[in-house]
Enzyme design. Structure first.
Site, PDB file in Angstrom:
ATOM      1  N   CYS A 170      22.402  17.687  19.689  1.00 46.02           N
ATOM      2  CA  CYS A 170      22.914  18.074  18.382  1.00 46.02           C
ATOM      3  C   CYS A 170      21.803  18.148  17.339  1.00 46.02           C
ATOM      4  CB  CYS A 170      23.965  17.056  17.937  1.00 46.02           C
ATOM      5  SG  CYS A 170      24.531  17.272  16.245  1.00 46.02           S
ATOM      6  N   TYR A 224      25.326  28.956  13.358  1.00 45.04           N
ATOM      7  CA  TYR A 224      26.708  28.705  13.766  1.00 45.04           C
ATOM      8  C   TYR A 224      27.646  29.755  13.193  1.00 45.04           C
ATOM      9  CZ  TYR A 224      25.379  24.169  15.657  1.00 45.04           C
ATOM     10  OH  TYR A 224      24.802  23.172  16.415  1.00 45.04           O
TER      11      TYR A 224
END
Length: 341
Positions: free
Chosen positions: A44, A175
Site C-alpha cells: 500500500c 486511482y
C-alpha cells in the site's frame, strides 16, 4: 469486491479516524515507547509513507510494526505472514478486529496504515496524512541522533503547497484513472496525472529534491507513487502515456531516492504486484500477476548529485534495517550478472 462503478468517477472514502497520538496526549493517547503498533502492508502506498518516515526517524524500537500480507478480501487485511496467521502482539487474524474494538458499529474502510493501542487492542488512527506528520512533530523525543527534519517549520508552507496537487493529481490521480467508471472520467484523471508529472519533472530539473536541499515529507509522498508506477499503474491502471523509465528527470529522481537508505530498502515489489493484480478482480479478473518489469535499473547510477543537496543535510542516514523487518532479497532489485562467452 468492486472498485469500479459504471458511469461514475472514483471517489476515495476519506472518513478516517482522526484521533492523534501527541506528545501532550491531548486526545487521550500520549506518545509512549512500545505502547502502539503500526500496522502496514508493504503493498500500500499510503502505508509505505509511514514505513519510510518511521525508518528515517529511527522509531523502529519505540513504534513496533506489524506487516499484513499483500492480499485482502472484502472484510479486511490479514496477518497471514505471521505464524498461525495471527499478529503475535495483538493476537488477531484480521485488522478488522482492531477497528471493531474501537467501534463495534464501524462501517468505513479497514485501511492501512493504522496505529493500534496495544493495551486495548483498539485502532487509534488511520489518518495516513497526519500519521507521518505526527511522527515528525510529536515523536521528536524518540528520534534517532542525526534524524532528518522532514517537515521543517521554515519550509512547511511550501511543502504543504506541493503536497496538495501531488495528492490530488498523482497519489490519488492514479486511482481515479484506474477505477474510473467512464471513458470521460478516465481521460480527465489521465490528463491531470501526466500534466502534473510534467510539471514536477520541470521543477526537479532545477532541484535535487522537491522542497529545499534535503529530503522532506514531500519527497516521501511522491516517491511511494513513483516506485509503483511501472509495476502496476502504467498497465493495471492504464496510466500509459509514458512509463516512469521514459520520463528522464522523474526516473533519475526516483532512483536517487530509491538508493537513499530508508526508501528503497522498505519496498517490496512482489507484494506490490500481487496486491494490485489479485485484489482488483474487476480490473484483472484472471488474477494473473505480471512477471515484470525488470527491477535491476533501479540500481543504476542516477547522476542527481550534480544538483547539490544532501538527503539528510547535517544529519546521518539510518542504520541497517532490523533483520525482522528486512524485505526478502527475492522481492528487491538485483544487478544482473554480466554475460559470459
Amino acid at each position: 469486491m468492486s472498485y469500479v462503478h459504471a458511469g461514475r468517477d472514483y471517489e476515495r472514502d476519506t472518513r478516517y479516524l482522526t484521533t492523534r497520538i501527541t506528545a501532550d496526549g491531548r486526545d487521550g493517547y500520549p506518545v509512549e515507547p512500545g505502547r502502539y503498533r503500526l500496522v502496514v502492508s508493504r503493498a500500500c502506498p499510503w502505508a509505505s509513507r509511514a514505513v519510510i518516515v518511521r525508518r528515517l526517524l529511527g522509531l523502529e524500537d519505540v513504534l513496533p510494526m506489524a506487516v499484513a500480507g499483500p492480499v485482502h478480501d472484502e472484510r479486511s487485511w490479514t496477518f497471514d505472514l505471521d505464524p498461525g496467521g495471527r499478529d503475535p502482539v495483538l493476537g488477531i487474524e484480521r485488522l478488522r478486529d482492531a477497528y471493531l474494538a474501537r467501534d463495534p458499529a464501524y462501517d468505513r474502510g479497514i485501511t492501512v496504515p493504522a496505529v493500534v493501542d496495544v493495551p486495548t487492542g483498539k485502532v487509534v488512527t488511520n489518518d495516513f496524512a497526519q500519521i507521518t506528520l505526527d511522527l515528525s512533530l510529536e515523536w521528536t523525543a524518540h528520534h534517532r541522533p542525526g534524524a532528518p527534519d522532514l517537515y521543517p517549520a521554515v519550509l512547511r508552507e511550501e511543502i504543504d503547497a506541493v503536497n496538495e496537487p501531488v495528492y490530488r493529481d498523482v497519489n490519488n490521480g492514479v486511482y481515479r484513472a484506474g477505477f474510473a467508471g467512464s471513458q470521460e472520467a478516465y481521460e480527465a484523471a489521465y490528463d491531470r496525472l501526466f500534466d502534473r508529472l510534467d510539471r514536477l519533472g520541470e521543477r526537479l530539473t532545477r532541484s535535487r529534491y522537491l522542497v529545499g536541499d534535503t529530503v522532506t515529507e514531500a519527497d516521501v509522498r511522491l516517491f511511494t507513487t513513483l516506485v509503483r508506477f511501472d509495476s502496476v499503474y502504467h498497465g493495471h491502471f492504464k496510466c500509459n502515456r509514458h512509463k516512469l523509465t521514459e520520463l528522464p528527470v522523474l526516473w533519475a529522481y526516483a532512483r536517487d531516492l530509491f538508493q537513499t537508505p530508508g526508501f528503497g530498502d522498505t519496498v517490496d515489489f512482489d507484494h506490490i504486484r500481487r496486491h494490485y493484480h489479485l485484489v482488483h478482480t474487476d480490473i484483472n479478473p484472471t488474477g494473473i500477476v505480471p512477471a515484470g518489469p525488470d527491477l535491476s535499473p533501479w540500481l543504476a547510477p542516477h547522476g542527481r548529485e550534480v544538483l547539490g543537496g544532501r538527503p539528510f543535510g547535517d544529519g546521518t542516514p539510518p542504520g541497517p534495517v532490523p533483520p525482522q523487518e528486512a524485505v526478502p532479497a527475492a522481492h528487491t532489485p538485483r544487478r544482473h550478472a554480466p554475460m559470459t562467452q
